[in-house]
Design an enzyme around this catalytic site. Structure first.
Site, PDB file in Angstrom:
ATOM      1  N   ARG A 169       1.577   1.935  -3.484  1.00 55.41           N
ATOM      2  CA  ARG A 169       0.313   2.424  -4.272  1.00 55.41           C
ATOM      3  C   ARG A 169       0.264   3.802  -3.885  1.00 55.41           C
ATOM      4  O   ARG A 169      -0.118   4.546  -4.846  1.00 55.41           O
ATOM      5  CB  ARG A 169      -0.629   1.671  -4.062  1.00 55.41           C
ATOM      6  N   GLY A 207     -15.638   3.619 -16.665  1.00 56.06           N
ATOM      7  CA  GLY A 207     -14.474   2.972 -16.068  1.00 56.06           C
ATOM      8  C   GLY A 207     -14.548   2.070 -14.955  1.00 56.06           C
ATOM      9  O   GLY A 207     -13.601   1.693 -13.979  1.00 56.06           O
ATOM     10  N   CYS A 252       0.280   0.345  17.761  1.00 57.17           N
ATOM     11  CA  CYS A 252       0.364   1.036  18.996  1.00 57.17           C
ATOM     12  C   CYS A 252       1.349   0.507  20.103  1.00 57.17           C
ATOM     13  O   CYS A 252       1.375  -0.698  20.086  1.00 57.17           O
ATOM     14  CB  CYS A 252      -0.961   0.554  19.647  1.00 57.17           C
ATOM     15  N   CYS A 284      -0.792  -1.748  22.941  1.00 61.08           N
ATOM     16  CA  CYS A 284      -1.506  -3.133  22.823  1.00 61.08           C
ATOM     17  C   CYS A 284      -1.261  -3.704  21.289  1.00 61.08           C
ATOM     18  O   CYS A 284      -1.914  -4.468  21.025  1.00 61.08           O
ATOM     19  CB  CYS A 284      -2.833  -2.656  22.815  1.00 61.08           C
ATOM     20  N   TYR A 333       0.732  -1.251   0.025  1.00 63.28           N
ATOM     21  CA  TYR A 333       0.160   0.102   0.106  1.00 63.28           C
ATOM     22  C   TYR A 333       0.849   1.280  -0.169  1.00 63.28           C
ATOM     23  O   TYR A 333       0.593   2.249  -0.509  1.00 63.28           O
ATOM     24  CB  TYR A 333      -1.083   0.150   1.244  1.00 63.28           C
ATOM     25  N   GLN A 386     -15.685   4.415  -6.895  1.00 61.88           N
ATOM     26  CA  GLN A 386     -15.319   3.212  -6.089  1.00 61.88           C
ATOM     27  C   GLN A 386     -13.649   3.300  -5.817  1.00 61.88           C
ATOM     28  O   GLN A 386     -13.100   2.438  -5.219  1.00 61.88           O
ATOM     29  CB  GLN A 386     -15.470   2.074  -7.085  1.00 61.88           C
ATOM     30  N   ASN A 387     -13.009   4.478  -6.633  1.00 65.96           N
ATOM     31  CA  ASN A 387     -11.609   4.806  -6.615  1.00 65.96           C
ATOM     32  C   ASN A 387     -11.166   5.047  -5.215  1.00 65.96           C
ATOM     33  O   ASN A 387     -11.731   6.053  -4.331  1.00 65.96           O
ATOM     34  CB  ASN A 387     -11.155   5.771  -7.364  1.00 65.96           C
ATOM     35  N   HIS A 409     -15.274   2.972  -1.459  1.00 64.01           N
ATOM     36  CA  HIS A 409     -14.348   2.076  -1.039  1.00 64.01           C
ATOM     37  C   HIS A 409     -13.067   2.673  -0.094  1.00 64.01           C
ATOM     38  O   HIS A 409     -12.064   1.827   0.018  1.00 64.01           O
ATOM     39  CB  HIS A 409     -13.772   1.109  -2.422  1.00 64.01           C
TER      40      HIS A 409
HETATM   41  N1  APR Z   1     -11.264   4.977 -19.761  1.00 65.64           N
HETATM   42  C1  APR Z   1     -12.424   4.353 -19.253  1.00 65.64           C
HETATM   43  N2  APR Z   1     -12.544   3.011 -18.847  1.00 65.64           N
HETATM   44  C2  APR Z   1     -11.334   2.363 -18.746  1.00 65.64           C
HETATM   45  C3  APR Z   1      -9.898   2.890 -19.160  1.00 65.64           C
HETATM   46  C4  APR Z   1      -9.884   4.375 -19.695  1.00 65.64           C
HETATM   47  N3  APR Z   1      -8.893   4.876 -19.980  1.00 65.64           N
HETATM   48  N4  APR Z   1      -8.920   2.046 -19.166  1.00 65.64           N
HETATM   49  C5  APR Z   1      -9.690   0.791 -18.704  1.00 65.64           C
HETATM   50  N5  APR Z   1     -11.044   1.013 -18.559  1.00 65.64           N
HETATM   51  C6  APR Z   1     -11.942   0.078 -18.069  1.00 65.64           C
HETATM   52  C7  APR Z   1     -11.878  -1.376 -18.383  1.00 65.64           C
HETATM   53  O1  APR Z   1     -12.124  -1.767 -19.512  1.00 65.64           O
HETATM   54  C8  APR Z   1     -12.615  -2.208 -17.203  1.00 65.64           C
HETATM   55  O2  APR Z   1     -13.849  -2.332 -17.506  1.00 65.64           O
HETATM   56  O3  APR Z   1     -12.131   0.240 -16.638  1.00 65.64           O
HETATM   57  C9  APR Z   1     -12.532  -0.860 -15.963  1.00 65.64           C
HETATM   58  C10 APR Z   1     -11.683  -1.334 -14.792  1.00 65.64           C
HETATM   59  O4  APR Z   1     -12.299  -2.434 -14.154  1.00 65.64           O
HETATM   60  P1  APR Z   1     -11.754  -2.933 -12.806  1.00 65.64           P
HETATM   61  O5  APR Z   1     -10.114  -2.984 -12.774  1.00 65.64           O
HETATM   62  O6  APR Z   1     -12.395  -4.094 -12.537  1.00 65.64           O
HETATM   63  O7  APR Z   1     -12.010  -1.742 -11.753  1.00 65.64           O
HETATM   64  P2  APR Z   1     -13.260  -1.291 -10.994  1.00 65.64           P
HETATM   65  O8  APR Z   1     -14.546  -1.749 -11.611  1.00 65.64           O
HETATM   66  O9  APR Z   1     -13.211   0.004 -10.415  1.00 65.64           O
HETATM   67  O10 APR Z   1     -13.254  -2.686  -9.709  1.00 65.64           O
HETATM   68  C11 APR Z   1     -14.174  -2.513  -8.717  1.00 65.64           C
HETATM   69  O11 APR Z   1     -12.798  -4.016  -7.255  1.00 65.64           O
HETATM   70  O12 APR Z   1     -10.995  -4.590  -6.859  1.00 65.64           O
HETATM   71  C12 APR Z   1     -12.031  -4.109  -6.408  1.00 65.64           C
HETATM   72  O13 APR Z   1     -12.019  -2.311  -4.403  1.00 65.64           O
HETATM   73  C13 APR Z   1     -11.540  -2.467  -6.089  1.00 65.64           C
HETATM   74  O14 APR Z   1     -12.951  -0.594  -6.286  1.00 65.64           O
HETATM   75  C14 APR Z   1     -12.533  -1.775  -7.002  1.00 65.64           C
HETATM   76  C15 APR Z   1     -13.669  -2.767  -7.216  1.00 65.64           C
END
Ligand code: APR
Length: 254
Positions: free
Chosen positions: A74, A195, A155, A158, A71, A106-107, A124
């Protein structure tokens, strides 16, 4: 071209009506800012790492240092990233039509907020935030001490561990955020989905909820998703290229 023009007309017509436009975003929204998605073949995080090991409480308890370091890496990626033209188009629309746009994401990055959508509903969590692994039984509560070799911040009394403020698999979403997102999906006239693969619930369920209540569902995604069947119109394009075409208002430049 026809789908884009029709979608643009719907989005522009929503302007000025409170809550008329609900936008749900996923990892694809930040892909053009250099933040990897989760499920894209090859580049997706879950194509390279095991979510059970890195995005679950069990995984963290089993390997706290490894998960913490992952993390931390990231977080560095998020700090280096910049909002893209898609983030800015959403913020511009919200400035032009105060109260019309309800943004649900969700980001766990902060690019929507940095672009100007400070009120985005985070389903999320927030990768840049810390929280305690478990509630602290003592009063006053836990006080973090710095990470030591092989141990994330914890901590001093604990041993409670500090964890990233994100929602891990198997965990509940923050109830106030989920309730607000559901209200927004029920009250909107247009649901714009950007996305997301639609693979994760309850977030993906917001789209069918909006459609069932009569909203027009628009999807922006360069590839097919699991919720395309809910869409009235699908725009096969990227967030940074398509959202300005949809959201920028002719008045914006005046
Ligand atoms: N613009 C728009 N969409 C895009 C782009 C772009 N430049 N690049 C990729 N994508 C699309 C892909 O085709 C895919 O359908 O974005 C989507 C990403 O899907 P995931 O990777 O599954 O991400 P997400 O849907 O946000 O995942 C949901 O899953 O892992 C958990 O908690 C995490 O919030 C996340 C959740």
């Amino acid at each position: 071209m026809q789908d884009l023009a029709a979608a643009r007309a719907l989005v522009q017509a929503a302007g000025g009506r409170p809550g008329a436009l609900c936008v749900l975003t996923g990892a694809g929204m930040s892909a053009e800012s250099g933040i990897p998605t989760f499920r894209d073949a090859l580049t997706g995080l879950w194509a390279r790492f095991d979510p059970a090991e890195l995005a679950s409480e069990e995984g963290f308890r089993a390997q706290p240092q490894r998960v913490w370091d992952w993390y931390a890496e990231r977080r560095e990626g998020v700090r280096r990233a910049e909002p893209n033209a898609g983030h800015h188009a959403l913020a511009g629309y919200a400035r032009l039509w105060p109260g019309t746009l309800v943004l649900v994401t969700q980001n766990v990055d902060d690019l929507h907020q940095r672009a100007g959508n400070a009120d985005a509903i985070r389903l999320h969590g927030d990768i840049l935030a810390d929280r305690w692994l478990q509630p602290c039984p003592r009063r006053p509560g836990c006080r973090p001490v710095d990470a030591s070799p092989g141990r994330p911040p914890h901590c001093g009394e604990c041993d409670n561990l500090v964890r990233p403020g994100v929602v891990w698999f198997g965990e509940e979403l923050p109830a106030p955020a989920l309730a607000a997102a559901r209200r927004a999906s029920e009250n909107c006239a247009v649901m714009l989905v950007v996305g997301t693969s639609g693979a994760v619930w309850p977030a993906a369920g917001l789209v069918s909820r909006a459609r069932q209540r009569g909203a027009q569902v628009l999807i922006v995604n360069p590839a097919p998703s699991e919720i395309d069947d809910q869409a009235h119109r699908v725009l096969r394009g990227t967030a940074a290229r398509t959202l300005p075409l949809l959201l920028d208002s002719p008045r914006a430049g005046a």
